[in-house]
Every structure is written in C-alpha cells, then in structure tokens.
Motif scaffolding. Structure first.
Motif: not given
Length: 249
Positions: A217-242
């Motif tokens: 959150i302290f990285n401003g909007f860059a931090g929001f985008i980064n956290a969002s993409i990191n959560s997308y990574y988590a989604f892709l990892k388990y979706a691909k495993l599924y």
C-alpha cells in the motif's frame, strides 16, 4: 580478508549487466555463466573484466548450481543480472570481508523496482540468502523460485540488493504467465492437488497479504497494481494445476 567470488547468470542482459558489474568491482573475482545471449551481454561482461563461461540453459536451479561451482573462492556472492548492490551494500560487504565470518551464510534484503518507482522503505522487503560458503551450500531443486540452502549458521547483513524485477506491467505479466506454468508443473509432478475453492478464494487472500500485510500500500498505485498482478499469479498457478489434474483424469 575473506576473498570473494561474485557469480552471475545471464541471458540477453545488456540493459542491466553494466550496473550490476559496476557495483561488484571490489570483488576478487566475477564469474558469469551466460546462456548464449544474442545481445551485447558477453562483450560488456568481458570489458568489465569478468570471467565469462557459456552453456545451454539447464533450468534455474541447475544453471545457478553450475555457475557457483565455477567460482575459485570459498565465499560466493550470488546475483541475478537484473540486480546490483546499493552503495550501502557495497560498503557493508567490504567491511564483512575484513572480519572473521560468524555464520556460514548471510541473508541480504532486496529492494524492488515497481514499474516506475523504487519500493517504499516501509514496504516489507524480502531477504535472500546470497552470500555464503559454497562448501556448505546447496541449491533447492525447483523449476522456479529456486533458493540457496545452507548447512550451518545463517545471519543477516544490512546490504540491500536493488532489483529491476518489475520494469513494466507487460514484462511482469509475461513473467507471471511463464512462472505460473512452471510452478503448476512442479506441484503436479509432486502429486499436489487443487480444488475449485482454492482457485476461487486463495487469490483474494494473496492480494490482502501483499497489499496490506507486506505493505505494498505504501507504493501507491504501483503497489496496488503489483499486488493485483501477484494475486493473478496465484490464480494462474492453481488454475493451471487444476487443469493439469483435469486433463490427467
């Protein structure tokens, strides 16, 4: 005086290798293992006085393991080609060289470049074991997110590594797609399973952990985008495993 070999693996790293090499000029030896770069990486490395070897890419773990084995000195500092030592890190490591080591390996904090800015000092920075006695070291055999493990004592040195890991949103998304496939394949090979609930809900938890608990959150909007993409990574990892499980069944 602790003699030090700096070890770097490279592939098409001409944009960042110069800064990396400039930051470790104090080392007794710089060893580069290149995966047959098609740009000026090798030429720039040789101009900086590095010892350059080349071999076909064998995977992240094996490549680093082979590169470390090429070091002449017992103590190794392992860097990626898109990293460099801050001024504070250079001073800290040179000071460490003058002292008797009190551990067999040392964790160094890493500060990330997040799209268009350096990560805020209040963000929780990850630490990585990068300075070590190679006789006590082994590389964890993984397809992605490989790490160094030490048999013996470890400690931390306040020697920040600067990492140009997230230079653009497009670059991060390409990396996320590639790494999520490797992570899913690794879990699949180990017999791991993944249900629908994990695919649906884990990315939300991962976003909260990244954005709030790791203080993106302290990285401003860059931090929001980064956290969002990191959560997308988590989604892709388990979706691909599924998907791998479904295709097998």
């Amino acid at each position: 005086m602790n003699s030090l070999s700096v070890v770097i693996t490279t592939f098409n790293s001409e944009e960042t290798i110069g800064l990396c090499l400039d930051s470790v000029g104090f080392a007794d030896e710089i060893v580069i293992l290149d995966s047959f770069s098609e740009d000026d990486t090798v030429a720039l490395s040789k101009q900086a006085g590095a010892i350059v070897k080349q071999q076909k890419f064998k995977g992240f773990s094996e490549q680093k393991k082979d590169a470390i084995a090429m070091a002449s000195h017992a103590w190794v500092l392992l860097l990626d080609s898109d990293e460099y030592l801050s001024d504070a890190a250079q001073q800290a490591i040179q000071q460490w060289q003058k002292q008797e080591p009190h551990a067999h390996g040392y964790h160094l904090p890493r500060i990330e470049w997040v799209f268009w800015r350096w990560s805020h000092r209040w963000v929780r920075h990850n630490k990585f074991l990068r300075l070590f006695d190679k006789s006590r070291m082994r590389i964890e055999q993984r397809l992605v997110h490989e790490s160094v493990e030490i048999e013996g004592e470890t400690a931390t040195i306040k020697a920040p590594i600067m990492h140009f890991g997230e230079r653009s949103i497009t670059e991060k998304l390409n990396k996320v797609n590639h790494y999520s496939r490797l992570a899913a394949e690794e879990k699949f090979a180990k017999g791991k399973r993944c249900g629908v609930l994990r695919v649906v809900f884990y990315p939300w938890f991962y976003f909260i952990r990244q954005y709030l608990f790791k203080r993106q959150i302290f990285n401003g909007f860059a931090g929001f985008i980064n956290a969002s993409i990191n959560s997308y990574y988590a989604f892709l990892k388990y979706a691909k495993l599924y998907e791998l499980r479904k295709n097998r069944d």
